[in-house]
Write a protein that holds these residues in place. Sequence first.
Motif, short mmCIF file in Angstrom:
data_model
loop_
_atom_site.label_atom_id
_atom_site.label_comp_id
_atom_site.label_asym_id
_atom_site.label_seq_id
_atom_site.Cartn_x
_atom_site.Cartn_y
_atom_site.Cartn_z
N GLU A 104 13.71 -0.66 11.85
CA GLU A 104 15.10 -0.26 12.11
C GLU A 104 15.14 1.00 12.96
OE1 GLU A 104 19.21 0.10 12.24
OE2 GLU A 104 17.91 -1.62 11.88
N ALA A 105 14.26 1.95 12.69
CA ALA A 105 14.19 3.18 13.50
C ALA A 105 13.81 2.85 14.94
CB ALA A 105 13.20 4.15 12.89
N GLU A 106 12.91 1.90 15.12
CA GLU A 106 12.51 1.48 16.47
C GLU A 106 13.69 0.82 17.19
OE1 GLU A 106 10.12 0.99 19.80
OE2 GLU A 106 9.81 2.21 18.02
N ARG A 107 14.45 0.01 16.46
CA ARG A 107 15.63 -0.62 17.04
C ARG A 107 16.64 0.44 17.47
NH1 ARG A 107 20.49 -1.53 16.40
NH2 ARG A 107 20.63 -0.57 14.36
N GLN A 108 16.88 1.44 16.62
CA GLN A 108 17.82 2.51 16.94
C GLN A 108 17.34 3.33 18.14
OE1 GLN A 108 18.76 4.91 13.51
NE2 GLN A 108 19.48 3.15 12.34
N ALA A 109 16.04 3.61 18.20
CA ALA A 109 15.49 4.37 19.32
C ALA A 109 15.62 3.59 20.62
CB ALA A 109 14.03 4.72 19.05
N ALA A 110 15.38 2.28 20.57
CA ALA A 110 15.52 1.45 21.77
C ALA A 110 16.97 1.39 22.22
CB ALA A 110 15.00 0.04 21.49
N SER A 111 17.88 1.31 21.28
CA SER A 111 19.30 1.31 21.60
C SER A 111 19.71 2.63 22.26
CB SER A 111 20.12 1.06 20.34
OG SER A 111 21.49 1.08 20.62
N GLN A 112 19.18 3.72 21.73
CA GLN A 112 19.48 5.04 22.30
C GLN A 112 18.92 5.15 23.72
OE1 GLN A 112 21.36 7.44 21.07
NE2 GLN A 112 21.01 8.76 22.81
N ARG A 113 17.70 4.65 23.93
CA ARG A 113 17.11 4.68 25.28
C ARG A 113 17.94 3.83 26.25
NH1 ARG A 113 12.32 4.16 22.26
NH2 ARG A 113 12.27 1.93 22.65
N ASP A 114 18.40 2.68 25.78
CA ASP A 114 19.23 1.82 26.63
C ASP A 114 20.53 2.51 27.00
OD1 ASP A 114 17.27 -0.10 26.45
OD2 ASP A 114 18.36 -1.36 25.01
N ALA A 115 21.16 3.17 26.03
CA ALA A 115 22.42 3.87 26.28
C ALA A 115 22.22 5.00 27.28
CB ALA A 115 23.00 4.40 24.98
N GLU A 116 21.12 5.74 27.11
CA GLU A 116 20.83 6.84 28.05
C GLU A 116 20.55 6.30 29.45
OE1 GLU A 116 17.63 8.86 26.13
OE2 GLU A 116 18.96 9.83 24.66
N GLY A 117 19.85 5.18 29.55
CA GLY A 117 19.59 4.57 30.85
C GLY A 117 20.87 4.09 31.51
N PHE A 118 21.76 3.51 30.72
CA PHE A 118 23.05 3.06 31.23
C PHE A 118 23.85 4.24 31.77
CE2 PHE A 118 27.56 2.14 30.79
CZ PHE A 118 27.67 0.91 31.42
N GLN A 119 23.89 5.32 30.99
CA GLN A 119 24.66 6.50 31.41
C GLN A 119 24.07 7.16 32.64
OE1 GLN A 119 25.22 9.18 28.13
NE2 GLN A 119 26.46 7.71 26.99
N SER A 120 22.74 7.17 32.77
CA SER A 120 22.15 7.77 33.95
C SER A 120 22.40 6.93 35.19
CB SER A 120 20.65 7.98 33.75
OG SER A 120 19.97 6.75 33.72
#
Length: 85
Positions: free
Chosen positions: A62-78
């Motif tokens: 679950e922590a890995e899923r949350q971290a991947a989601s956070q990385r995706d969100a940061e990539g989208f915003q950048s």
Amino acid sequence: MKPITTTIACALLLSGLAACKEEEKQPVTFFVENPAERSQRLATCELQDRSADDANCANAREAERQAASQRDAEGFQSTFGKPSF
């Protein structure tokens, strides 16, 4: 002599079981905040037979899923900037 042997065997068995300690269950937040521990746990879970029943494996996934989601969100915003909504 047989009862003494049985008694010693039981004592050894009980002391061995007493030495076994159940691993502490870590919450998802622990694995989110400690990526090295998370990756180590995930590697262990890959080799474990019943990892679906292990709370630490589930929490690390679950922590890995949350971290991947956070990385995706940061990539989208950048790429596209912050959403306006």
